[in-house]
Design a protein around this motif. Structure first.
Motif, PDB file in Angstrom:
ATOM      1  N   GLY A  10       0.823  -1.206   0.000  1.00 22.78           N
ATOM      2  CA  GLY A  10       0.000   0.000   0.000  1.00 22.78           C
ATOM      3  C   GLY A  10       0.857   1.255   0.000  1.00 22.78           C
ATOM      4  N   HIS A  11       0.183   2.397   0.092  1.00 22.02           N
ATOM      5  CA  HIS A  11       0.862   3.694   0.002  1.00 22.02           C
ATOM      6  C   HIS A  11       2.003   3.842   1.017  1.00 22.02           C
ATOM      7  N   PRO A  35      -0.327  -9.291  -3.513  1.00 26.65           N
ATOM      8  CA  PRO A  35      -1.042 -10.092  -4.515  1.00 26.65           C
ATOM      9  C   PRO A  35      -0.651  -9.730  -5.942  1.00 26.65           C
ATOM     10  N   SER A  42      -5.014   4.747  -6.406  1.00 27.39           N
ATOM     11  CA  SER A  42      -6.456   5.024  -6.442  1.00 27.39           C
ATOM     12  C   SER A  42      -6.776   6.457  -6.888  1.00 27.39           C
ATOM     13  N   ARG A  77      -1.420 -13.533  -1.383  1.00 25.93           N
ATOM     14  CA  ARG A  77      -2.301 -12.775  -0.492  1.00 25.93           C
ATOM     15  C   ARG A  77      -2.292 -13.482   0.847  1.00 25.93           C
ATOM     16  N   ILE A  78      -2.173 -12.763   1.954  1.00 26.53           N
ATOM     17  CA  ILE A  78      -2.231 -13.500   3.217  1.00 26.53           C
ATOM     18  C   ILE A  78      -3.707 -13.738   3.582  1.00 26.53           C
ATOM     19  N   ASP A 104       0.202  -3.206   5.648  1.00 25.34           N
ATOM     20  CA  ASP A 104      -0.369  -2.064   4.919  1.00 25.34           C
ATOM     21  C   ASP A 104      -1.249  -2.641   3.807  1.00 25.34           C
ATOM     22  N   VAL A 105      -2.343  -3.297   4.244  1.00 23.05           N
ATOM     23  CA  VAL A 105      -3.189  -4.026   3.295  1.00 23.05           C
ATOM     24  C   VAL A 105      -4.467  -3.267   2.927  1.00 23.05           C
ATOM     25  N   GLY A 106      -4.592  -2.031   3.413  1.00 28.56           N
ATOM     26  CA  GLY A 106      -5.774  -1.240   3.078  1.00 28.56           C
ATOM     27  C   GLY A 106      -7.035  -1.793   3.724  1.00 28.56           C
ATOM     28  N   GLY A 277      -1.958   3.034   7.257  1.00 23.61           N
ATOM     29  CA  GLY A 277      -2.978   3.124   6.206  1.00 23.61           C
ATOM     30  C   GLY A 277      -4.346   2.728   6.733  1.00 23.61           C
ATOM     31  N   ASP A 278      -5.230   2.366   5.803  1.00 24.82           N
ATOM     32  CA  ASP A 278      -6.634   2.102   6.147  1.00 24.82           C
ATOM     33  C   ASP A 278      -6.820   0.990   7.180  1.00 24.82           C
ATOM     34  N   SER A 290      -7.706   7.564   4.628  1.00 27.10           N
ATOM     35  CA  SER A 290      -7.479   8.204   3.335  1.00 27.10           C
ATOM     36  C   SER A 290      -6.051   7.955   2.892  1.00 27.10           C
ATOM     37  N   GLY A 291      -5.871   8.080   1.575  1.00 27.95           N
ATOM     38  CA  GLY A 291      -4.544   7.898   1.005  1.00 27.95           C
ATOM     39  C   GLY A 291      -3.561   8.914   1.558  1.00 27.95           C
ATOM     40  N   VAL A 292      -4.052  10.113   1.850  1.00 28.80           N
ATOM     41  CA  VAL A 292      -3.188  11.190   2.359  1.00 28.80           C
ATOM     42  C   VAL A 292      -2.464  10.716   3.620  1.00 28.80           C
TER      43      VAL A 292
HETATM   44  C1  LIG Z   1     -11.552   5.711  -6.564  1.00 32.35           C
HETATM   45  C2  LIG Z   1     -10.860   6.148  -5.309  1.00 32.35           C
HETATM   46  C3  LIG Z   1     -10.255   7.381  -5.248  1.00 32.35           C
HETATM   47  C4  LIG Z   1      -9.614   7.788  -4.089  1.00 32.35           C
HETATM   48  N1  LIG Z   1      -9.031   9.015  -4.073  1.00 32.35           N
HETATM   49  C5  LIG Z   1      -8.399   9.414  -2.969  1.00 32.35           C
HETATM   50  C6  LIG Z   1      -7.766  10.690  -2.932  1.00 32.35           C
HETATM   51  O1  LIG Z   1      -7.783  11.449  -3.926  1.00 32.35           O
HETATM   52  N2  LIG Z   1      -7.144  11.078  -1.778  1.00 32.35           N
HETATM   53  C7  LIG Z   1      -7.108  10.250  -0.678  1.00 32.35           C
HETATM   54  O2  LIG Z   1      -6.513  10.645   0.342  1.00 32.35           O
HETATM   55  N3  LIG Z   1      -7.708   9.042  -0.673  1.00 32.35           N
HETATM   56  C8  LIG Z   1      -8.344   8.596  -1.784  1.00 32.35           C
HETATM   57  N4  LIG Z   1      -8.933   7.372  -1.783  1.00 32.35           N
HETATM   58  C9  LIG Z   1      -8.819   6.500  -0.592  1.00 32.35           C
HETATM   59  C10 LIG Z   1      -7.484   5.751  -0.676  1.00 32.35           C
HETATM   60  O3  LIG Z   1      -7.460   4.958  -1.842  1.00 32.35           O
HETATM   61  C11 LIG Z   1      -7.228   4.813   0.493  1.00 32.35           C
HETATM   62  O4  LIG Z   1      -7.475   5.463   1.692  1.00 32.35           O
HETATM   63  C12 LIG Z   1      -5.761   4.368   0.423  1.00 32.35           C
HETATM   64  O5  LIG Z   1      -5.559   3.594  -0.748  1.00 32.35           O
HETATM   65  C13 LIG Z   1      -5.363   3.564   1.616  1.00 32.35           C
HETATM   66  O6  LIG Z   1      -4.015   3.234   1.440  1.00 32.35           O
HETATM   67  P1  LIG Z   1      -3.414   1.937   2.112  1.00 32.35           P
HETATM   68  O7  LIG Z   1      -1.950   2.078   2.014  1.00 32.35           O
HETATM   69  O8  LIG Z   1      -4.015   1.720   3.443  1.00 32.35           O
HETATM   70  O9  LIG Z   1      -3.917   0.715   1.222  1.00 32.35           O
HETATM   71  P2  LIG Z   1      -3.997   0.473  -0.348  1.00 32.35           P
HETATM   72  O10 LIG Z   1      -3.450   1.599  -1.124  1.00 32.35           O
HETATM   73  O11 LIG Z   1      -5.419   0.040  -0.599  1.00 32.35           O
HETATM   74  O12 LIG Z   1      -3.037  -0.744  -0.561  1.00 32.35           O
HETATM   75  C14 LIG Z   1      -3.226  -1.974   0.049  1.00 32.35           C
HETATM   76  C15 LIG Z   1      -2.424  -3.011  -0.690  1.00 32.35           C
HETATM   77  O13 LIG Z   1      -2.481  -4.225   0.029  1.00 32.35           O
HETATM   78  C16 LIG Z   1      -2.758  -5.294  -0.828  1.00 32.35           C
HETATM   79  N5  LIG Z   1      -3.487  -6.313  -0.085  1.00 32.35           N
HETATM   80  C17 LIG Z   1      -4.794  -6.316   0.265  1.00 32.35           C
HETATM   81  N6  LIG Z   1      -5.099  -7.430   0.928  1.00 32.35           N
HETATM   82  C18 LIG Z   1      -3.966  -8.153   1.021  1.00 32.35           C
HETATM   83  C19 LIG Z   1      -3.646  -9.403   1.597  1.00 32.35           C
HETATM   84  N7  LIG Z   1      -4.566 -10.154   2.209  1.00 32.35           N
HETATM   85  N8  LIG Z   1      -2.376  -9.864   1.507  1.00 32.35           N
HETATM   86  C20 LIG Z   1      -1.421  -9.124   0.883  1.00 32.35           C
HETATM   87  N9  LIG Z   1      -1.672  -7.915   0.311  1.00 32.35           N
HETATM   88  C21 LIG Z   1      -2.927  -7.448   0.378  1.00 32.35           C
HETATM   89  C22 LIG Z   1      -3.576  -4.682  -1.961  1.00 32.35           C
HETATM   90  O14 LIG Z   1      -3.444  -5.439  -3.145  1.00 32.35           O
HETATM   91  C23 LIG Z   1      -2.947  -3.290  -2.083  1.00 32.35           C
HETATM   92  O15 LIG Z   1      -1.890  -3.291  -3.006  1.00 32.35           O
HETATM   93  C24 LIG Z   1      -9.596   6.935  -2.943  1.00 32.35           C
HETATM   94  C25 LIG Z   1     -10.204   5.681  -3.005  1.00 32.35           C
HETATM   95  C26 LIG Z   1     -10.817   5.277  -4.159  1.00 32.35           C
HETATM   96  C27 LIG Z   1     -11.474   3.914  -4.197  1.00 32.35           C
END
Ligand SMILES: Cc1cc2nc3c(=O)[nH]c(=O)nc-3n(C[C@H](O)[C@H](O)[C@H](O)COP(=O)(O)OP(=O)(O)OC[C@H]3O[C@@H](n4cnc5c(N)ncnc54)[C@H](O)[C@@H]3O)c2cc1C
Length: 366
Positions: A10-11, A35, A42, A77-78, A104-106, A277-278, A290-292
């Motif tokens: 993730g981010h 995965p 996003s 994928r875990i 950092d799996v979102g 992250g999420d 949020s991605g931020v």
């Molecule tokens: C269309 C859209 C637009 C968006 N625009 C914005 C924006 O402009 N600004 C903003 O702040 N937020 C935005 N968001 C929200 C943002 O995408 C999320 O908050 C952000 O991606 C969270 O980041 P993360 O690092 O937690 O996880 P993610 O970026 O979701 O990454 C998680 C990673 O973990 C992997 N993963 C998942 N499950 C497993 C598993 N079981 N085993 C191994 N790997 C796994 C996934 O494949 C992925 O690569 C948007 C969301 C969407 C859907």
């Protein structure tokens, strides 16, 4: 040998990969479990749908990053964690042990009340699946002038996806409309002015907005007033939910099932587990999913993982009180928000474009 396992690219983990490529850690091996070889960004997905970007421009290839950091990448994928035994389980049934774990799996899209829409249901996540499916939605809409695309979700992502789809339909000469279903309280955005601006954009794009809770049915959706909204595709950008396999992990979770972490993004129950992250839930401060925040927490997470190895002090992630969000409106036009303050224009879209491309560049040219 100390084994660090990073789960999910993730981010936040992008910064960790980058930091590990710049730091030599004696006696440490690192494994990344992801995965997919590519991380889809996003923030640029609506721009891809609207025809502003190629798919490759919205993705980061992880291979050069892991090579530079001398990390072993496992494409999988875990499906579970046993934090008491320090191991994660992957899909093919085997376990990977760790000394230090970072997650950092979102989050997942909560589609529990839409499942009855059956094959018409298309959740926006996983993004890889959405990238693969969207062209067939466009093809279906081109073939059928009565095609109905309904987006569910009145948050920022739902609005951006609706406007992107409407723009893509218009560009392709598709006559059918795009509809948006929000909850009964309307758009889930902070501030009346921002809502007004986006409702105006939706109205300009010819989008019909339904302010009702909806449940999935065979025909598409049923709204809370009993109205049946037939649809060919129900695109879900509904709220987030925590991955269900966390329930059996023995990690302390919050009331919604997210990993409870402290200011260092360290698990409250297992000090050798970190999350950003999420998927995490800060217990000391309210942090929006949020991605931020995922991006901003990344360098701190990297510092803390390295500090755990070197036995030096951890750093807290102090989120800013307000963050800048820019919502793309289909065409090259966007609305920027910062707290309840907002503005809009074509130049705002170009700012977003510059920020997004810079983010991708940061992890592709290093
Ligand atoms: C269309 C859209 C637009 C968006 N625009 C914005 C924006 O402009 N600004 C903003 O702040 N937020 C935005 N968001 C929200 C943002 O995408 C999320 O908050 C952000 O991606 C969270 O980041 P993360 O690092 O937690 O996880 P993610 O970026 O979701 O990454 C998680 C990673 O973990 C992997 N993963 C998942 N499950 C497993 C598993 N079981 N085993 C191994 N790997 C796994 C996934 O494949 C992925 O690569 C948007 C969301 C969407 C859907």
């Amino acid at each position: 040998m100390t084994h660090i396992v990073l789960v999910g690219a993730g981010h936040a983990h992008l910064s960790v990969l980058q930091a590990l490529s710049q730091t030599h850690l004696e006696g440490v091996s690192v494994t990344l479990i992801t995965p997919e070889r590519y991380l889809s960004y996003s923030g640029m997905v609506p721009g891809w749908m609207a025809g502003h970007y190629l798919k490759e421009q919205c993705q980061i290839d992880l291979q050069p990053l892991v090579l530079a950091a001398n990390i072993n990448m496992v494409i999988d994928r875990i499906v579970g964690i046993d934090a008491d035994r320090c191991c994660v389980g992957v899909r093919d049934g085997h376990y990977i042990e760790y000394d230090l774990l970072s997650l950092d799996v979102g989050s997942e899209i909560d589609t529990s009340w839409l499942e009855m829409s059956g094959p018409k249901l298309l959740p926006i996540k996983p993004l890889g699946h959405f990238f693969d499916t969207w062209p067939s939605i466009m093809a279906g809409a081109l073939r059928n002038p009565d095609y109905r695309l309904v987006v569910v979700g009145g948050g920022a992502a739902g609005v951006e996806l609706t406007l992107a789809a409407a723009h893509a339909f218009k560009l392709a000469g598709v006559t059918s409309s795009v509809e948006l279903v929000t909850s009964s309280t309307g758009l889930a955005l902070h501030g009346q002015k921002i809502k007004q601006r986006l409702l105006q954009q939706l109205s300009k794009a010819g989008v019909i907005v339904h302010q009702h809770k909806a449940v999935g049915i065979k025909e598409g959706l049923m709204l809370s007033d009993g109205f049946v909204l037939s649809a060919d595709c129900v695109l879900a950008a509904t709220g987030a939910r925590a991955p269900c396999w966390l329930k059996l992990s023995h990690l302390d979770l919050d009331e919604n099932g997210y990993i409870a972490v402290n200011q260092y993004h360290q698990s409250l129950s297992h000090p050798n587990v970190f999350a950003a992250g999420d998927v995490c839930s800060r217990q000391d401060v309210l942090l929006a999913r949020s991605g931020v925040h995922a991006v901003h927490a990344g360098p701190i997470l990297a510092h803390n993982l390295i500090a755990m190895i070197k036995s030096t002090s951890l750093k807290p992630y102090r989120p800013r009180q307000k963050s800048l969000y820019i919502l793309a409106c289909g065409a090259r036009y966007a609305v920027a928000t910062w707290g309840t303050w907002s503005l809009e224009g074509s130049w705002v879209w170009y700012c977003k474009d510059w920020i997004d491309r810079r983010f991708i560049r940061r992890f592709t040219k290093f």
